[in-house]
Design a protein around this motif. Structure first.
Motif, PDB file in Angstrom:
ATOM      1  N   ALA A  12       0.832  -1.203   0.000  1.00  0.00           N
ATOM      2  CA  ALA A  12       0.000   0.000   0.000  1.00  0.00           C
ATOM      3  C   ALA A  12       0.870   1.258   0.000  1.00  0.00           C
ATOM      4  CB  ALA A  12      -0.924  -0.016   1.217  1.00  0.00           C
ATOM      5  N   ALA A  13       1.923   1.251   0.838  1.00  0.00           N
ATOM      6  CA  ALA A  13       2.817   2.410   0.909  1.00  0.00           C
ATOM      7  C   ALA A  13       3.597   2.585  -0.392  1.00  0.00           C
ATOM      8  CB  ALA A  13       3.770   2.248   2.086  1.00  0.00           C
ATOM      9  N   GLU A  14       3.999   1.475  -1.019  1.00  0.00           N
ATOM     10  CA  GLU A  14       4.738   1.552  -2.283  1.00  0.00           C
ATOM     11  C   GLU A  14       3.901   2.232  -3.358  1.00  0.00           C
ATOM     12  OE1 GLU A  14       7.258  -1.394  -5.277  1.00  0.00           O
ATOM     13  OE2 GLU A  14       5.665  -2.245  -4.028  1.00  0.00           O
ATOM     14  N   ILE A  15       2.631   1.831  -3.462  1.00  0.00           N
ATOM     15  CA  ILE A  15       1.757   2.449  -4.454  1.00  0.00           C
ATOM     16  C   ILE A  15       1.483   3.905  -4.089  1.00  0.00           C
ATOM     17  CG2 ILE A  15      -0.564   2.429  -5.435  1.00  0.00           C
ATOM     18  CD1 ILE A  15       1.232   0.302  -6.593  1.00  0.00           C
ATOM     19  N   GLY A  16       1.358   4.181  -2.786  1.00  0.00           N
ATOM     20  CA  GLY A  16       1.177   5.563  -2.362  1.00  0.00           C
ATOM     21  C   GLY A  16       2.338   6.438  -2.794  1.00  0.00           C
ATOM     22  N   ALA A  17       3.556   5.913  -2.694  1.00  0.00           N
ATOM     23  CA  ALA A  17       4.735   6.663  -3.115  1.00  0.00           C
ATOM     24  C   ALA A  17       4.718   6.914  -4.621  1.00  0.00           C
ATOM     25  CB  ALA A  17       6.007   5.914  -2.717  1.00  0.00           C
ATOM     26  N   VAL A  18       4.254   5.932  -5.396  1.00  0.00           N
ATOM     27  CA  VAL A  18       4.138   6.131  -6.845  1.00  0.00           C
ATOM     28  C   VAL A  18       3.154   7.268  -7.120  1.00  0.00           C
ATOM     29  CG1 VAL A  18       3.416   5.091  -9.031  1.00  0.00           C
ATOM     30  CG2 VAL A  18       4.727   3.737  -7.386  1.00  0.00           C
ATOM     31  N   GLY A  19       2.040   7.258  -6.387  1.00  0.00           N
ATOM     32  CA  GLY A  19       1.062   8.322  -6.560  1.00  0.00           C
ATOM     33  C   GLY A  19       1.632   9.694  -6.247  1.00  0.00           C
ATOM     34  N   LEU A  20       2.392   9.792  -5.154  1.00  0.00           N
ATOM     35  CA  LEU A  20       3.016  11.068  -4.797  1.00  0.00           C
ATOM     36  C   LEU A  20       3.934  11.574  -5.897  1.00  0.00           C
ATOM     37  CD1 LEU A  20       3.924  10.684  -1.004  1.00  0.00           C
ATOM     38  CD2 LEU A  20       2.292  12.280  -2.012  1.00  0.00           C
ATOM     39  N   ARG A  21       4.703  10.659  -6.490  1.00  0.00           N
ATOM     40  CA  ARG A  21       5.625  11.064  -7.550  1.00  0.00           C
ATOM     41  C   ARG A  21       4.888  11.545  -8.798  1.00  0.00           C
ATOM     42  NH1 ARG A  21       8.576   6.599  -5.537  1.00  0.00           N
ATOM     43  NH2 ARG A  21       7.868   5.221  -7.208  1.00  0.00           N
ATOM     44  N   HIS A  22       3.580  11.230  -8.870  1.00  0.00           N
ATOM     45  CA  HIS A  22       2.770  11.706  -9.994  1.00  0.00           C
ATOM     46  C   HIS A  22       1.838  12.838  -9.563  1.00  0.00           C
ATOM     47  CE1 HIS A  22       4.181   7.890 -11.672  1.00  0.00           C
ATOM     48  NE2 HIS A  22       3.887   8.386 -12.865  1.00  0.00           N
ATOM     49  N   GLY A  23       2.142  13.442  -8.407  1.00  0.00           N
ATOM     50  CA  GLY A  23       1.404  14.622  -7.980  1.00  0.00           C
ATOM     51  C   GLY A  23       0.068  14.369  -7.324  1.00  0.00           C
ATOM     52  N   LEU A  24      -0.197  13.141  -6.858  1.00  0.00           N
ATOM     53  CA  LEU A  24      -1.486  12.817  -6.250  1.00  0.00           C
ATOM     54  C   LEU A  24      -1.421  12.914  -4.728  1.00  0.00           C
ATOM     55  CD1 LEU A  24      -2.463   9.650  -8.354  1.00  0.00           C
ATOM     56  CD2 LEU A  24      -3.045  12.041  -8.797  1.00  0.00           C
ATOM     57  N   ARG A  25      -2.445  13.502  -4.130  1.00  0.00           N
ATOM     58  CA  ARG A  25      -2.587  13.469  -2.674  1.00  0.00           C
ATOM     59  C   ARG A  25      -2.971  12.042  -2.284  1.00  0.00           C
ATOM     60  NH1 ARG A  25      -7.109  17.902  -2.263  1.00  0.00           N
ATOM     61  NH2 ARG A  25      -7.641  16.726  -4.146  1.00  0.00           N
ATOM     62  N   THR A  26      -2.223  11.470  -1.371  1.00  0.00           N
ATOM     63  CA  THR A  26      -2.327  10.029  -1.122  1.00  0.00           C
ATOM     64  C   THR A  26      -2.691   9.723   0.319  1.00  0.00           C
ATOM     65  OG1 THR A  26      -0.701   9.568  -2.858  1.00  0.00           O
ATOM     66  CG2 THR A  26      -1.053   7.862  -1.215  1.00  0.00           C
ATOM     67  N   GLU A  27      -3.535   8.706   0.490  1.00  0.00           N
ATOM     68  CA  GLU A  27      -3.940   8.259   1.811  1.00  0.00           C
ATOM     69  C   GLU A  27      -3.795   6.739   1.880  1.00  0.00           C
ATOM     70  OE1 GLU A  27      -7.402  10.064   4.197  1.00  0.00           O
ATOM     71  OE2 GLU A  27      -8.302   8.377   3.116  1.00  0.00           O
ATOM     72  N   VAL A  28      -3.117   6.236   2.904  1.00  0.00           N
ATOM     73  CA  VAL A  28      -3.017   4.793   3.147  1.00  0.00           C
ATOM     74  C   VAL A  28      -3.965   4.458   4.288  1.00  0.00           C
ATOM     75  CG1 VAL A  28      -1.511   2.908   3.859  1.00  0.00           C
ATOM     76  CG2 VAL A  28      -0.643   4.679   2.321  1.00  0.00           C
ATOM     77  N   LEU A  29      -4.899   3.569   4.014  1.00  0.00           N
ATOM     78  CA  LEU A  29      -5.979   3.287   4.946  1.00  0.00           C
ATOM     79  C   LEU A  29      -5.820   1.895   5.553  1.00  0.00           C
ATOM     80  CD1 LEU A  29      -8.589   4.911   5.712  1.00  0.00           C
ATOM     81  CD2 LEU A  29      -9.803   3.443   4.082  1.00  0.00           C
ATOM     82  N   LEU A  30      -5.752   1.838   6.884  1.00  0.00           N
ATOM     83  CA  LEU A  30      -5.673   0.560   7.588  1.00  0.00           C
ATOM     84  C   LEU A  30      -7.035   0.089   8.069  1.00  0.00           C
ATOM     85  CD1 LEU A  30      -2.457   1.161   9.737  1.00  0.00           C
ATOM     86  CD2 LEU A  30      -2.646   0.274   7.412  1.00  0.00           C
ATOM     87  N   SER A  31      -7.911   1.034   8.358  1.00  0.00           N
ATOM     88  CA  SER A  31      -9.279   0.716   8.759  1.00  0.00           C
ATOM     89  C   SER A  31     -10.112   1.976   8.612  1.00  0.00           C
ATOM     90  CB  SER A  31      -9.324   0.215  10.211  1.00  0.00           C
ATOM     91  OG  SER A  31      -8.881   1.225  11.102  1.00  0.00           O
ATOM     92  N   GLY A  32     -11.428   1.836   8.746  1.00  0.00           N
ATOM     93  CA  GLY A  32     -12.293   2.997   8.634  1.00  0.00           C
ATOM     94  C   GLY A  32     -12.527   3.421   7.200  1.00  0.00           C
ATOM     95  N   ASP A  33     -13.022   4.649   7.036  1.00  0.00           N
ATOM     96  CA  ASP A  33     -13.401   5.173   5.733  1.00  0.00           C
ATOM     97  C   ASP A  33     -12.374   6.169   5.210  1.00  0.00           C
ATOM     98  OD1 ASP A  33     -15.750   3.722   5.860  1.00  0.00           O
ATOM     99  OD2 ASP A  33     -16.904   5.396   6.705  1.00  0.00           O
TER     100      ASP A  33
END
Length: 234
Positions: A12-33
């Motif tokens: 999840a964190a790896e994909i989040g980092a890819v998103g950041l490098r493409h200018g996306l605001r990123t959220e890694v969710l462990l539980s909840g909404d």
């Protein structure tokens, strides 16, 4: 919003980092909404070591959560050498979303991980002849992709080259030898197809969707930059 389902926090964190490098605001969710303020929401189902039924249940729940919160499209992040309950999770997500097929591209060619002639190679060696043969939880005892995916009689798994016509249902594994192959597969994403695979394929999908690659560490990767990453849940 783009939704991602990963079977562990690292993915999840790896994909989040890819998103950041493409200018996306990123959220890694462990539980909840999801918070509702992220461009990319990566859900960690923590299902890598679960039995197939439980892994599928968690992935289906994550898919429904992301769809309910308005994900434009969903990506199933898998381990690049197909460890875990990949088939069970993809099949469960397909059922949850009412879809018939998935395009699975696990290869990471920049790391020498490729799929050719239906087999998985690590820097030119069949995967079962590498250190992955001694993996403590998921030893790779064959290089054949259907074997790595633990295909059953009810699994429809087809390995296709870039020139092939794609089946209308089942799990389609695309052969990849280089970055151009990744780009080709990214260009074949459709709303009717669940896309799945490794980090490099996700990056290719973002580029195909028009998200600029910032390359290397950038302003978006810093706390005061335009990008944002948060970790939500337990």
């Amino acid at each position: 919003m783009i939704g991602v389902i990963a079977d562990d926090l690292t993915g999840a964190a790896e994909i989040g980092a890819v998103g950041l490098r493409h200018g996306l605001r990123t959220e890694v969710l462990l539980s909840g909404d999801p918070s509702g303020s992220a461009d990319l929401v990566c859900v960690d189902t923590d299902s890598r070591s679960c039995p197939p039924e439980e892994a599928g249940r968690r992935s289906a729940a994550a898919a429904k959560l992301l769809a309910t919160h308005g994900a434009d499209w969903i990506y199933k992040k898998v381990d690049s050498v197909l460890r875990g309950q990949v088939t069970a999770e993809i099949q469960a997500i397909l059922r949850a979303l009412g879809m018939n097929r998935s395009l699975l591209i696990p290869a990471n060619p920049s790391l020498g991980r490729t799929i050719q002639k239906g087999c998985y190679f690590i820097r030119g060696k069949p995967i079962h002849e590498t250190e992955f043969a001694r993996d403590p939880e998921y030893p790779r005892t064959s290089a054949r992709v259907p074997d790595l995916l633990s295909a059953t009689e009810t699994s429809t798994i087809t390995v296709c080259s870039t020139e092939d016509t794609l089946p209308s249902h089942g799990i389609i594994v695309g052969q990849v030898e280089n970055v151009n192959d990744l780009r080709h597969w990214a260009s074949r994403r459709s709303k009717e197809t669940l896309v799945a695979g490794g980090a490099e394929f996700f990056g290719a999908l973002l580029v195909a969707a028009g998200h600029r690659h910032a390359g290397g560490p950038s302003r978006d990767d810093r706390p005061d930059g335009g990008g944002r990453t948060t970790l939500s849940g337990r």
